[in-house]
Scaffold this active site. Sequence first.
Site, short mmCIF file in Angstrom:
data_model
loop_
_atom_site.label_atom_id
_atom_site.label_comp_id
_atom_site.label_asym_id
_atom_site.label_seq_id
_atom_site.Cartn_x
_atom_site.Cartn_y
_atom_site.Cartn_z
N ASP A 8 0.83 -1.20 -0.03
CA ASP A 8 -0.12 0.07 -0.20
C ASP A 8 0.81 1.25 -0.06
OD1 ASP A 8 -1.84 -1.88 0.13
OD2 ASP A 8 -2.82 -1.07 2.25
N ASP A 129 -15.24 -2.93 -1.89
CA ASP A 129 -14.92 -2.83 -0.43
C ASP A 129 -16.15 -2.65 0.35
OD1 ASP A 129 -12.37 -2.98 -1.41
OD2 ASP A 129 -12.08 -0.64 -1.53
#
Length: 255
Positions: A8, A129
Amino acid sequence: MEILPAIDLLDGACVRLHKGDYEQVTRFSDDPVAQALSWQQQGATRLHLVDLDGAKRGEPVNDSAVQAITSALDIPVQLGGGVRSLERAEQLLACGLDRVILGTVAIEQPDLVRSLAERYPGRIVVGIDAKDGRVATRGWIEQSDVLATDLARTFSSSGIAAIITTDIATDGTLAGPNLEALRTMAASSSVPVIASGGIGCMADLLSLLPLEPLGVSGVIVGRALYDGRVDLAEAVRALAEPRLQDITAVAADLA
C-alpha cells in the site's frame, strides 16, 4: 490458491491502514521497490499494489513508484486506487501493469468497467470494499446503500478477470477473514473472488481453502507479512499444495 502480497503506497512509502483509517497509518518501508523484489524472491507469483493517495484524492500520486516496481519485477503486478477514468486505466496498463482494479467507478460508472473489460480481456478487476455488507467508495471515506453482493452480480457476465472483496471491518486487524461474507460473495458471482482483509496467521490462510471450490481463487495479505506472522514462502507452498488434513479440519470447524 494464489497468495498476493500487498504493498500500500502513501506518499511513496509502504504503509498499512487500520480498518481503512487514514489517521491510523503504520509505515513499514521507505523503499517500495526493494520490498516488491523481496516478495518476488520469496515466491510471490503476483503483486498487489494500492495507491492510497489515488484512492483518497482521485488523482495519481505514486506513479513513479509504481513504474519503478513494474520495471524491476518479473511477476505480474496489479494496482488499484484512484482509477476512475478510461484514460487513467489505459495509462496504467500501458506502463507495465498486468491488471488494474476499479472500485469507486464500478458503482458510479459500471458501463465504463464493462467497456474496459471488453477492450482488455483478463486485465480488469473490480474491487468491492464493504462495511456491514454495503459498498464503501472513495478510499472507504463514503458509504453507499448498495449491497456488495448486488454489485458483484452486475458484473457476473461482464468479462472482468476477478472481484477483490475487502472486508473493511477486518482489514489491517489480523483478526481473521470474514468467511461467511466471502462465501456469500463467491455465491453471488460467476467470476473468481480474491479475498482481502483480516489475515493474521497461517491458520487464517488455510481457513480459506474450503472456499476455493466455491470460487475464492486468491488472497491478499499485507500486515501479517510485514509483522512476520506469516512467512510468504511457507504460505505459497501451503496454498499451492493444500494438505488434506488441514482442509478437512477447517471444513469441520465451519460446518
